[in-house]
Design a protein around this motif. Structure first.
Motif, short mmCIF file in Angstrom:
data_model
loop_
_atom_site.label_atom_id
_atom_site.label_comp_id
_atom_site.label_asym_id
_atom_site.label_seq_id
_atom_site.Cartn_x
_atom_site.Cartn_y
_atom_site.Cartn_z
N UNK A 121 -7.00 17.77 -4.90
CA UNK A 121 -7.67 17.33 -6.36
C UNK A 121 -7.91 16.05 -6.01
N UNK A 122 -7.24 15.06 -5.40
CA UNK A 122 -7.49 13.55 -5.38
C UNK A 122 -7.58 13.33 -3.49
N UNK A 123 -8.79 13.83 -3.05
CA UNK A 123 -9.06 13.61 -1.59
C UNK A 123 -8.87 12.00 -1.15
N UNK A 124 -9.35 11.45 -2.04
CA UNK A 124 -9.41 9.86 -1.80
C UNK A 124 -8.16 9.27 -1.61
N UNK A 125 -7.00 9.88 -2.07
CA UNK A 125 -5.57 9.60 -1.83
C UNK A 125 -5.38 9.77 -0.31
N UNK A 126 -5.69 10.87 0.28
CA UNK A 126 -5.38 10.95 1.69
C UNK A 126 -6.22 10.06 2.61
N UNK A 127 -7.53 9.81 1.99
CA UNK A 127 -8.09 8.84 2.82
C UNK A 127 -7.53 7.74 2.93
N UNK A 128 -7.22 7.31 1.65
CA UNK A 128 -6.65 5.86 1.86
C UNK A 128 -5.33 5.65 2.53
N UNK A 129 -4.47 6.86 2.71
CA UNK A 129 -3.36 6.86 3.49
C UNK A 129 -3.90 6.62 5.03
N UNK A 130 -5.03 7.57 5.12
CA UNK A 130 -5.42 7.54 6.76
C UNK A 130 -6.12 6.17 6.86
N UNK A 131 -6.76 5.67 6.06
CA UNK A 131 -7.35 4.11 6.32
C UNK A 131 -6.21 3.24 6.56
N UNK A 186 0.85 -1.01 -0.11
CA UNK A 186 0.04 0.10 -0.10
C UNK A 186 1.04 1.24 0.05
N UNK A 187 2.00 1.28 0.55
CA UNK A 187 2.76 2.44 0.97
C UNK A 187 3.44 2.77 -0.44
N UNK A 188 3.87 1.45 -1.00
CA UNK A 188 4.39 1.90 -2.48
C UNK A 188 3.48 2.45 -3.46
N UNK A 189 2.15 2.21 -3.35
CA UNK A 189 1.46 2.63 -4.13
C UNK A 189 0.96 3.89 -3.81
N UNK A 190 0.87 4.17 -2.64
CA UNK A 190 0.40 5.63 -2.26
C UNK A 190 1.66 6.71 -2.59
N UNK A 191 2.90 6.10 -2.27
CA UNK A 191 4.03 6.84 -2.56
C UNK A 191 4.12 7.17 -3.92
N UNK A 192 3.82 6.31 -4.86
CA UNK A 192 3.84 6.35 -6.33
C UNK A 192 2.71 7.38 -6.68
N UNK A 193 1.52 7.25 -6.43
CA UNK A 193 0.59 7.81 -6.36
C UNK A 193 0.64 9.46 -6.23
N UNK A 194 1.35 9.58 -5.14
CA UNK A 194 1.92 10.87 -4.53
C UNK A 194 2.90 11.58 -5.47
N UNK A 195 3.67 10.78 -5.64
CA UNK A 195 5.04 11.48 -6.12
C UNK A 195 5.42 11.38 -7.71
N UNK A 196 4.65 10.27 -8.36
CA UNK A 196 4.66 10.15 -9.79
C UNK A 196 3.57 10.49 -10.36
N UNK A 197 3.32 11.94 -10.42
CA UNK A 197 2.11 12.42 -10.80
C UNK A 197 2.21 12.38 -12.36
N UNK A 198 3.41 11.93 -13.08
CA UNK A 198 3.52 12.19 -14.47
C UNK A 198 2.85 11.29 -15.49
N UNK A 199 2.35 10.08 -14.53
CA UNK A 199 1.42 9.12 -15.49
C UNK A 199 0.43 9.89 -15.76
N UNK A 200 -0.40 10.76 -15.29
CA UNK A 200 -1.61 11.62 -15.96
C UNK A 200 -1.26 13.04 -16.03
#
Ligand SMILES: Nc1ncnc2c1ncn2[C@@H]1O[C@H](COP(=O)(O)OP(=O)(O)O)[C@@H](O)[C@H]1O
Ligand SMILES: [Mg+2]
Lengths: 409, 238
Positions: free
Chosen positions: A252-262, A40-54
């Motif tokens: 812009x991606x509030x769900x990301x923070x929620x996932x992290x907290x969850x 999960x940490x890997x995915x969140x980290x990527x989602x947060x830092x590697x925004x160039x996918x989108x």
């Protein structure tokens, strides 16, 4: 105290097999949890830092009132000048984009798309797909006639490199704007919506199409470290004042923070769940091992050991099991996270190209990362729970009267 | 001075609230300091029950037990544990020792509970193990020793903390004749040389002969209480 630890440690190895089974159950459980939170940490980290996918920014700037309806005429003036005045942290990338809804029609059909007017040199660093041209060539700076389309759009409209593509927009004055472009290249994106409905043109060409001057709808800033976003936002707000709206990726991606907290809560819940099962097994094993020694513990009572001393001995045994389990579990789990850090363990690229998570798109090869806090929490929880497992057997045996215990075989 | 005083003690074992066995039916007994006393009686006569009551391992249904002047009935479980630690030594029929501890560690166990300093413990254990004839076996674990050697360790452990009385429940029952006799002789020597009070149970005539006093239990009652006159020579049988 030393004798207590010595006796309990030696007791542990009287039934080596049983102890090892208990330990591997608890350790394996922990290892799985550590690996899971690392995933999960890997995915969140990527989602947060590697925004160039989108092509999204950690911080984005719009003219006030542009969001959410995106009227073409509401734009930031002097986008180039604006970009050059931003004081960004080292390693940050920024770019300005003209954004417009358009109808793209080719010889074989039409499709609603988003036109992005970009500075090709800057966009290369903001959007991976912009540079990932699979057919034809990249968009060159100053190319007033070229357009870059995604693979899915090319497929749908049967576009090939060199074909014509007509873009029809509603201009700033409310009149229709139409221009014909030539497909210079077909890009690949792991995000299906981008591949299906985004086209890139040079910024001046987009401005001309829309009847706008040197303006932009969107400034995009990508940071080397997502945690800088709030600070950068504050600085920009001060600089830009009233005319602009500044938002962070988290907004812009509030769900990301929620996932992290969850994840934090989930770690505890999953750990508790795993240990409900594992713990019952260990408890049973311990109870068996303690009841087998009823007589021996009765002898200790006869020699003057208080009931409390017996409880301490059994708890010392579960303490050792907990310590060894946590050590083994952490070692195994962290080894797995480490092995998966290059994306080799969680490689789903055979079945899918990308993950969608919380409004962003990730590579199908998940690079695991050590989730420090959840890992510590899980290890602490496992340690405490496993130690506490000894309470019941300890309490049971300490209640047996010494005379009765001595008659047991 | 009496070390043990048992007065009007009855003990019934209950199962589901109903009396199933009346193991002791009114026992009176006084044991003086320095005695070397045996409790005789056939199996099931109540020997173990009586020793357990004296050892504060169990509570009588009625009557009182005093050890070293303290009425056991007035003590909390922790106080009973402390009394066992400080004033009573135990030797059981078998499986006496803590299997994960060496002979020396077993022998110093009670002193450890009493928080005797480690150096002092080691010194006393070395001396004791020598006295019970176990020199060189200090580091052996119980399973590496013979039954007789294990019982000697148990005796050493029982007397190490200098209790008021040592209770030994059929200490020779699992030993062969010669080993059993040697053990009792050793206990006898400790009784003479160090003045340790022993109460041991047995139904082996050979073992009983070495006692100064034999209390015979039959069906939970004292059937006889015989003292050897001091001058009477030790029976030299077999
Ligand atoms: N925990 C117990 N529950 C029920 N009966 C018992 C229990 N312990 C001993 N007894 C009974 O009490 C009687 C005396 O037992 P015990 O004191 O062990 O005798 P001895 O040691 O002389 O063989 C026996 O009939 C025995 O079966
Ligand atoms: Mg008995």
């Amino acid at each position: 105290m030393r004798l207590l630890l010595a006796i309990s440690w030696r007791n542990l190895w009287r039934n080596r097999r049983r102890t090892l089974i208990s330990m591997s159950a608890a350790g394996l459980g922990l290892a799985l949890i550590v690996f899971y939170v690392g995933w999960i940490e890997g995915m969140i980290g990527e989602a947060k830092n590697q925004l160039d996918n989108t092509g999204m920014g950690h911080v984005e700037v719009y003219a006030k009132g542009w969001r959410p309806r995106r009227p073409v005429e509401v734009a930031l003036a002097d986008s180039k000048g604006l970009l050059s005045t931003l004081e960004l942290p080292a390693g940050a990338d920024a770019g300005a984009r003209v954004v417009a809804r358009a109808l793209a029609s080719g010889a074989h059909g039409a499709q609603g798309v988003t036109v992005l007017g970009v500075d090709p040199e800057r966009e290369l660093r903001l959007s991976k797909h912009f540079g990932d041209v699979r057919q034809g060539e990249r968009l060159a700076p100053g190319d007033g006639r070229g357009v870059l389309v995604g693979e899915k759009l090319a497929e749908k409209l049967q576009l090939k490199v060199g074909h014509k593509l007509k873009l029809m927009v509603q201009g700033a004055d409310g009149e229709m704007g139409v221009d014909v472009f030539r497909v210079r290249g077909i890009f690949h994106s792991i995000a299906a919506p981008l591949s299906r409905a985004t086209v890139f043109v040079d910024a001046p060409a987009a401005q001309k199409l829309l009847g706008l001057g040197e303006v932009a709808h969107q400034l995009v800033v990508q940071l080397p470290d997502a945690t800088q976003a709030d600070e950068v936002k504050r600085a920009m707000e001060q600089r830009l004042g009233d005319r602009a709206e500044v938002v962070t990726y988290a907004e812009l991606m509030p769900a990301l923070l929620e996932i992290e907290q969850m994840t934090g809560t989930m770690t505890v819940v999953i750990t508790l769940f795993v240990y409900l099962l594992v713990g019952l097994g260990i408890m049973n094993t311990m109870l068996m091992s303690v009841l087998e020694r009823t007589r021996e513990l009765g002898v200790m009572r006869a020699l003057g050991e208080r009931p409390r001393g017996i409880v301490a001995l059994i708890l010392a045994e579960s303490f050792w099991i907990a310590l060894l389990s946590v050590a083994a579990g952490l070692a195994l789990g962290l080894a797995a996270v480490w092995a998966g850090a290059d994306g080799s363990l969680l490689d789903f690229s055979k079945s899918t190209e990308s993950w969608e998570m919380a409004g962003t798109v990730l590579d199908a090869r998940v690079r695991t990362a050590v989730a420090v806090r959840p890992t510590i929490e899980a290890a602490a929880l496992v340690f405490v729970l496993t130690t506490l497992i000894g309470i019941y057997p300890a309490w049971r045996i300490s209640k047996v009267e010494p005379a009765k215990a001595l008659r047991a075989n | 001075m009496s070390v043990v005083r048992v007065a009007g003690v009855k003990k019934s074992y209950l199962a589901k609230g109903k009396v199933v066995t009346e193991a002791l039916r009114g026992v009176d007994l006084v044991v003086e300091k320095g005695e070397f006393m045996a409790i005789a009686g056939p199996s099931g006569s109540g020997k173990t029950t009586l020793l357990n009551l004296i050892g504060a391992l169990d509570t009588p249904t009625s009557g009182t037990v005093e050890v070293d002047g303290r009425d056991l009935g007035t003590l909390s479980p922790n106080e009973q544990a402390d009394l066992r630690r400080d004033r009573i030594g135990f030797v059981f029929q078998a499986y006496n020792l803590i299997p994960v501890l060496s002979a020396a560690e077993n022998a110093e166990y009670v002193m450890g509970l009493k928080r005797v300093p480690a150096a002092e413990r080691r010194r006393r254990v070395a001396e004791l193990l020598a006295q019970v004839g176990l020199e060189g076996l200090e580091e052996k674990r119980p399973l590496e020793m013979s039954g007789g050697q294990q019982q000697r360790v148990a005796v050493a452990r029982a007397i190490a903390a200098e209790p008021a009385v040592v209770l030994a429940d059929e200490p020779t029952a699992n030993l062969d004749q010669a080993t059993g006799r040697a053990l009792v002789e050793m206990m006898r020597r400790l009784n003479r040389d160090r003045g340790v009070t022993f109460i041991f149970s047995s139904h082996d005539p050979m073992v009983l002969e070495s006692a100064d006093r034999v209390v015979r239990l039959v069906d939970g009652k004292v059937a006889s209480d015989e003292r050897k006159s001091p001058g009477e020579p030790q029976a030299a049988s077999s």
